[in-house]
Write an enzyme that holds these catalytic residues in place. Structure first.
Site, PDB file in Angstrom:
ATOM      1  N   HIS A  77       0.747  -1.099   0.037  1.00  0.00           N
ATOM      2  CA  HIS A  77       0.039   0.037   0.144  1.00  0.00           C
ATOM      3  C   HIS A  77       0.879   1.407   0.043  1.00  0.00           C
ATOM      4  O   HIS A  77       0.548   2.409   0.425  1.00  0.00           O
ATOM      5  CB  HIS A  77      -1.123   0.099   1.249  1.00  0.00           C
ATOM      6  CG  HIS A  77      -0.455  -0.089   2.814  1.00  0.00           C
ATOM      7  ND1 HIS A  77      -1.004  -0.706   3.662  1.00  0.00           N
ATOM      8  CD2 HIS A  77       0.796   0.785   2.979  1.00  0.00           C
ATOM      9  CE1 HIS A  77      -0.227  -0.463   4.590  1.00  0.00           C
ATOM     10  NE2 HIS A  77       1.012   0.681   4.371  1.00  0.00           N
ATOM     11  N   HIS A 121      -2.473   5.062   9.465  1.00  0.00           N
ATOM     12  CA  HIS A 121      -1.031   5.219   9.829  1.00  0.00           C
ATOM     13  C   HIS A 121      -1.215   6.627  10.478  1.00  0.00           C
ATOM     14  O   HIS A 121      -0.889   7.986  10.038  1.00  0.00           O
ATOM     15  CB  HIS A 121      -0.322   5.670   8.528  1.00  0.00           C
ATOM     16  CG  HIS A 121       0.017   4.337   7.615  1.00  0.00           C
ATOM     17  ND1 HIS A 121      -0.991   3.708   6.969  1.00  0.00           N
ATOM     18  CD2 HIS A 121       0.997   3.314   7.467  1.00  0.00           C
ATOM     19  CE1 HIS A 121      -0.607   2.587   6.296  1.00  0.00           C
ATOM     20  NE2 HIS A 121       0.778   2.655   6.689  1.00  0.00           N
ATOM     21  N   HIS A 135       9.949  -3.570   4.408  1.00  0.00           N
ATOM     22  CA  HIS A 135      10.603  -2.157   4.484  1.00  0.00           C
ATOM     23  C   HIS A 135      10.733  -1.641   5.591  1.00  0.00           C
ATOM     24  O   HIS A 135       9.898  -2.345   6.810  1.00  0.00           O
ATOM     25  CB  HIS A 135       9.360  -1.592   3.410  1.00  0.00           C
ATOM     26  CG  HIS A 135       8.282  -1.380   4.254  1.00  0.00           C
ATOM     27  ND1 HIS A 135       7.130  -2.260   4.518  1.00  0.00           N
ATOM     28  CD2 HIS A 135       7.182  -0.109   4.354  1.00  0.00           C
ATOM     29  CE1 HIS A 135       5.891  -1.847   4.778  1.00  0.00           C
ATOM     30  NE2 HIS A 135       6.220  -0.395   4.908  1.00  0.00           N
ATOM     31  N   GLU A 182       3.709  -5.101   9.028  1.00  0.00           N
ATOM     32  CA  GLU A 182       2.347  -4.973   8.198  1.00  0.00           C
ATOM     33  C   GLU A 182       2.106  -6.239   7.652  1.00  0.00           C
ATOM     34  O   GLU A 182       0.704  -6.612   7.425  1.00  0.00           O
ATOM     35  CB  GLU A 182       2.566  -3.823   7.129  1.00  0.00           C
ATOM     36  CG  GLU A 182       2.601  -2.602   7.755  1.00  0.00           C
ATOM     37  CD  GLU A 182       2.631  -1.312   6.479  1.00  0.00           C
ATOM     38  OE1 GLU A 182       2.589  -0.348   7.038  1.00  0.00           O
ATOM     39  OE2 GLU A 182       3.007  -1.648   5.647  1.00  0.00           O
TER      40      GLU A 182
HETATM   41  C1  DHB Z   1       6.215   3.520   2.724  1.00  0.00           C
HETATM   42  C2  DHB Z   1       5.685   2.401   2.692  1.00  0.00           C
HETATM   43  C3  DHB Z   1       4.168   2.194   3.739  1.00  0.00           C
HETATM   44  O1  DHB Z   1       3.811   1.174   3.893  1.00  0.00           O
HETATM   45  C4  DHB Z   1       4.198   3.354   4.211  1.00  0.00           C
HETATM   46  O2  DHB Z   1       3.070   3.120   5.038  1.00  0.00           O
HETATM   47  C5  DHB Z   1       4.754   4.457   4.426  1.00  0.00           C
HETATM   48  C6  DHB Z   1       5.758   4.646   3.512  1.00  0.00           C
HETATM   49  C7  DHB Z   1       7.272   3.806   1.857  1.00  0.00           C
HETATM   50  O3  DHB Z   1       7.859   2.681   0.924  1.00  0.00           O
HETATM   51  O4  DHB Z   1       7.916   4.683   1.596  1.00  0.00           O
HETATM   52 FE    FE Z   2       2.302   1.274   5.544  1.00  0.00          FE
END
Ligand code: DHB
Ligand code: FE
Length: 317
Positions: free
Chosen positions: A12, A59, A196, A243
């Site tokens: 997302h 978020h 990530h 997540e």
């Molecule tokens: C990013 C990814 C995410 O899932 C998020 O909530 C905020 C930023 C990113 O890859 O920058």
């Molecule tokens: Fe996220």
């Protein structure tokens, strides 16, 4: 009777939303990402679900850090896009399905999963980006193709729910849907991930080996995933890799044996490894027959697109 016909996993990444909103989808960097969702959008257009249950995380948009429900179910009539700092995204207000949502709340809470009921809630990129990826770009004044029951999961403040809890909640949701009297074709999304980390010394961490193994097990052996402790997600997939537990709600809501009909993985989009999978439930009755057959051949990524059509036909039966 309502029935969950398919589960969709999708990252997302907010920058994907920004690329759509700012007309950058044809730029090579973004085209690579969007190319993985072309077939999925076709599949979704053919399937025409009546409702989507979208498991996502907020978020700090609808909820601040002052109040964070572990599981929050959206029972409202509509869910406006949240202002995440640069104005709300130019996407339509998401229509809810209060009757199905209330039914799920009743069934799941009486099954001892204590959800928070949200009768007013804004939704952020966690939900609207996967909707764009699967439904395409939708003009702000138009309508999303189907109503949505949002389920927000806390993965932003320790302690998030365990993968096992998420999986079992998925099971309870499936039971709830199947006890809803109206004939509805329902899809369920698990969103977020894959690996990530967006801040700290390990910012930019991506672990493709872990991600791919997660997708393999999600498809064929989800029981292997439900035992993974939080610390492993953090270590292997980065702080925001947690997540991924939301994908287990989606998997728990499907039958034990589901057919993988599409998969896509690309690195990176913004800071994130983008993962996407479509798993379809077999038509009831067929599942038993298939179990007695010899092992089905593994679905190859390259052939996935060709399989989409026949899987849609099967999931419509
Ligand atoms: C990013 C990814 C995410 O899932 C998020 O909530 C905020 C930023 C990113 O890859 O920058
Ligand atoms: Fe996220």
């Amino acid at each position: 009777m309502a029935r969950i016909v398919a589960g969709i996993g999708s990252s997302h990444v907010p920058a994907i939303g920004a690329a759509i909103d700012n007309g950058k989808t044809e730029e090579p960097y973004w085209k690579r990402v969007f190319s993985g969702f072309v077939k999925s959008q076709e599949w979704m257009r053919e399937l025409k679900p009546d409702v989507a249950i979208i498991v996502y995380n907020d978020h700090a948009s609808a909820f601040s850090v002052e109040m964070i429900p572990t599981f929050a179910l959206g029972c409202a009539v509509e869910f406006p896009p949240a202002d995440e700092g640069w104005g709300p995204r130019p996407v339509p207000v998401v229509q809810g399905h209060p009757a199905l949502a209330s039914h799920i709340a009743q069934s799941v809470i009486l099954d001892e999963f204590d959800l928070t009921i949200c009768n007013k809630m804004e939704v952020d990129h966690g939900m609207t980006v996967p909707m764009n990826l699967l439904f395409g770009k939708v003009d702000k004044d138009a309508h999303w193709p189907c109503p949505v029951v949002p389920l927000a999961v806390n993965v932003v403040m320790y302690p998030p729910p365990t993968g096992h809890r998420c999986f079992m909640l998925g099971r309870a949701i499936r039971k709830a849907v199947e006890s809803y009297p109206e004939d509805l074709k329902v899809v369920i999304f698990g969103t977020g991930g894959l690996s990530h980390q967006i801040s700290g010394p390990r910012a930019g961490l991506i672990n493709s080996k872990w991600d791919k193994s997660f997708l393999d097990n999600l498809s064929k052996d989800p029981q292997k995933l439900v035992k993974i402790p939080h610390i492993d997600y953090m270590r292997e997939a980065g702080a925001e890799g947690i997540e991924m537990v939301m994908w287990l709600v989606m998997r728990g809501a499907l039958d034990d044996k589901a057919d993988e009909i599409y998969r896509f993985y690309t690195v990176p989009a913004s800071n994130t490894a983008v993962g996407h999978i479509i798993l379809a439930n077999r038509p009831r009755g067929a599942a038993k027959k298939a179990a007695t057959k010899s092992k089905r051949p593994a679905v190859k990524h390259k052939r996935a697109a060709a399989r989409v059509k026949s899987a849609v036909r099967r999931s419509k039966r």
